[in-house]
Design a protein around this motif. Structure first.
Motif, PDB file in Angstrom:
ATOM      1  N   ALA A  20       0.832  -1.208   0.000  1.00  0.00           N
ATOM      2  CA  ALA A  20       0.000   0.000   0.000  1.00  0.00           C
ATOM      3  C   ALA A  20       0.860   1.250   0.000  1.00  0.00           C
ATOM      4  N   THR A  21       1.876   1.286   0.843  1.00  0.00           N
ATOM      5  CA  THR A  21       2.728   2.478   0.915  1.00  0.00           C
ATOM      6  C   THR A  21       3.641   2.594  -0.297  1.00  0.00           C
ATOM      7  N   ALA A  22       3.869   1.480  -1.012  1.00  0.00           N
ATOM      8  CA  ALA A  22       4.674   1.533  -2.234  1.00  0.00           C
ATOM      9  C   ALA A  22       3.996   2.377  -3.307  1.00  0.00           C
ATOM     10  N   ALA A  23       2.703   2.580  -3.162  1.00  0.00           N
ATOM     11  CA  ALA A  23       1.949   3.379  -4.129  1.00  0.00           C
ATOM     12  C   ALA A  23       2.043   4.880  -3.844  1.00  0.00           C
ATOM     13  N   VAL A  25      -4.633  -0.046  -4.504  1.00  0.00           N
ATOM     14  CA  VAL A  25      -4.292   1.169  -3.764  1.00  0.00           C
ATOM     15  C   VAL A  25      -3.739   2.238  -4.705  1.00  0.00           C
ATOM     16  N   SER A  26      -2.889   1.855  -5.636  1.00  0.00           N
ATOM     17  CA  SER A  26      -2.316   2.857  -6.542  1.00  0.00           C
ATOM     18  C   SER A  26      -3.392   3.518  -7.393  1.00  0.00           C
ATOM     19  N   ALA A  27      -4.420   2.759  -7.772  1.00  0.00           N
ATOM     20  CA  ALA A  27      -5.523   3.341  -8.549  1.00  0.00           C
ATOM     21  C   ALA A  27      -6.272   4.377  -7.718  1.00  0.00           C
ATOM     22  N   MET A  28      -6.489   4.075  -6.436  1.00  0.00           N
ATOM     23  CA  MET A  28      -7.172   5.021  -5.546  1.00  0.00           C
ATOM     24  C   MET A  28      -6.301   6.243  -5.278  1.00  0.00           C
TER      25      MET A  28
END
Length: 323
Positions: A53-56, A219-222
């Protein structure tokens, strides 16, 4: 597929998940030896959520998290040694040995810190998102919280504000099936807690929380959506708490067959299987050995580091002769 991490990104996610796993196992061993103080909340088996999640996020983005937050610290880019030193209360820790394992923060990395109060990171991240919107800096806030925190009133209040004002915040629900010792199905009348997002006019997606690639994609999409000014989003990551609530947990309330089934779907195994076909055994073995050595060195160094020194400011001491 859109938002799929590159092989290099997935390898880095895998490396950081390995770091967290070795961190948790080392802390567990030290606790059994009586060399840690207070309960420690391990996240074995949940690494894919915090790390992927934080990678995004970008460096300027901020994340608020929970008491079970080691994967978030490492995922957002904090170095292992200051994290270990902080957990062990050393002066060389990220917060000078004063935060303990739950409250570690690093402003330069965008880590606002964990929180011992259930759900408290949710309004904190929402407030940060409001600040980002006002400043117009294009940053995004994220809060990672559990299914227990999802039942708090402040969670609904914050999500309502975020939806109303279209704030750039992403709500990542780490659904590990338990709130302390209480299973989720006796805390909520619905199995999928993210259906509540519709009530606040925000999109939501449910993913396998043990699949780092799935977590990253969602997550990256959000995050991209929030960065474009389209408002908040929610991702519910289904995972499982392999270890007890904390190192002081006596256990006995989790079904052995459930633990075994989730261990068979260990996020490290899931990512390794995917990466094996892309980079080969030799490269993975090298990454694994390096991660283990990095954590071992961090513990060895931190255990020999000095404790912080505290002093009393006599001018503010109500028991001094000056008062």
């Amino acid at each position: 597929m859109k938002n799929t991490p590159s092989v290099e990104q997935h390898l880095e996610i895998y490396r950081r998940m390995l770091l967290v796993r070795h961190l948790e196992e080392s802390l567990g061993a030290l606790h059994k030896e009586g060399r840690t103080r207070g309960p420690i909340h391990r996240c074995d088996g949940q690494e894919a959520v915090g790390v992927a999640a934080t990678a995004a996020l970008d460096t300027g983005d901020k994340v608020a998290t929970t008491h079970r937050s080691h994967a978030v610290y490492i995922g957002k880019g904090m170095a292992m040694r200051p994290v270990v030193a902080e957990i062990l209360g050393r002066a060389t820790g990220a917060c000078g040995g004063r935060a303990g394992h739950m409250l570690i923060a690093d402003a330069e990395k965008g880590v606002i810190g964990g929180n011992a109060i259930v759900g408290a990171g949710i309004p904190a991240a929402t407030g940060m998102a409001l600040s980002m919107q006002i400043l117009g800096n294009g940053n995004v806030a994220m809060c990672i919280f559990g299914d227990g925190a999802a039942q708090t009133g402040i969670c609904h209040e914050a999500m309502n504000m975020a939806g109303l004002w279209k704030l750039p915040v992403v709500f990542v629900l780490e659904h590990n099936q338990f709130g302390l010792t209480v299973p989720s199905d006796v805390q909520s009348p619905v199995e999928d807690l993210s259906i509540r997002a519709a009530g606040y006019a925000m999109p939501a997606e449910i993913v396998d929380g043990n699949d780092a690639v799935a977590v990253y994609r969602a997550v990256s999409a959000m995050v991209e959506r929030a960065r474009r000014g389209e408002g908040p989003g929610m991702v519910e990551c289904k995972t499982y708490r392999i270890e007890g609530f904390s190192t002081s947990d006596m256990g006995g309330y989790q079904k052995p067959e459930d633990i075994a089934a989730w261990k068979a779907r260990d996020p490290l195994l899931v990512s390794r299987k995917v990466l094996l076909g892309k980079v080969g055994e030799a490269q993975l073995a090298a990454i694994e050995a390096a991660a283990k050595a990095e954590v071992a060195e961090a513990f060895e160094t931190a255990l020999s580091d000095p404790m912080p020194e505290f002093s009393v400011d006599e001018a503010c001491n109500p028991y001094s002769e000056a008062h």
